[in-house]
Write an enzyme that holds these catalytic residues in place. Sequence first.
Site, short mmCIF file in Angstrom:
data_model
loop_
_atom_site.label_atom_id
_atom_site.label_comp_id
_atom_site.label_asym_id
_atom_site.label_seq_id
_atom_site.Cartn_x
_atom_site.Cartn_y
_atom_site.Cartn_z
CB SER A 102 -0.95 -0.04 1.21
OG SER A 102 -1.95 0.93 1.06
CG ASN A 103 -0.32 4.66 -1.38
OD1 ASN A 103 -0.94 5.52 -0.78
ND2 ASN A 103 -0.84 3.98 -2.39
NE ARG A 104 4.50 8.33 4.48
CZ ARG A 104 5.54 8.92 4.99
NH1 ARG A 104 6.73 8.37 4.89
NH2 ARG A 104 5.41 10.07 5.60
CB SER A 105 -2.88 7.97 0.08
OG SER A 105 -4.07 8.72 0.01
#
Length: 222
Positions: free
Chosen positions: A29-32
């Site tokens: 995933s990512n840090r959004s």
Amino acid sequence: IRARDLAREHVLITAGATREEIDPVRFISNRSSGRMGFALAEAARARGAQVTVIAGMTTAPEPYGVELVRVCSAEEMLRAVLERLPHATAFIAAAAVADYRPATRQAQKIKKTGARLTLELEPTPDILATVAARKHESLLVVGFAAETERVVEHARDKLERKGLDLVVANDVSQKGAGFDSETNIVTLVTRDGEESLPLMTKSEVAHRILDTVARLRKLARG
Ligand code: C5P
């Protein structure tokens, strides 16, 4: 003059991070945070629009008074978006969609062996490009571009290449811009010009984006 100027719009927004599964317990995933998408949702609702948000993982407080649909992967987000697209008059892609996903999802938890492990990735579908390619005449399509150099040039290229009406470009190398921040510094790039905005809250950025949507709508109506 902003009050309820979007009363005839149904705005479809993607927000947050997608989650691409590796095995039953792991994902990419990512840090959004979802903050920009949620700010757009609240701003559009305040201006009278009907709002649907398709959200992946988020940490920002959920928007009030809008339809919120939760999804995990890019594939699921695409399906949820396409399902609702016929009712939408504007599509805003604020989600941080994973560009790659594991080529296969392991059915069982991957065991630790101490040896090196290679994970094969494949590209995910581009939701924004898919929507822009099959859009109906009156749909306004808005995308984001996070760049670290020649921001406006890259954004304009994206506008042309994907067939968008507006690209919200931000220089993620600047302090106070981009991911997981309360503020943003953006340039709004349209076919007829560009507008660089100073550092402002994501809520104010959301309103400026919607001002442009309202302006483009007026232009289209003539
Ligand atoms: O091409 P790039 O990933 O830089 O474009 C960013 C824009 O495209 C964002 O608006 C993002 O929400 C959208 N996007 C998408 N689906 C993807 C990748 C990006 O909708 N798979």
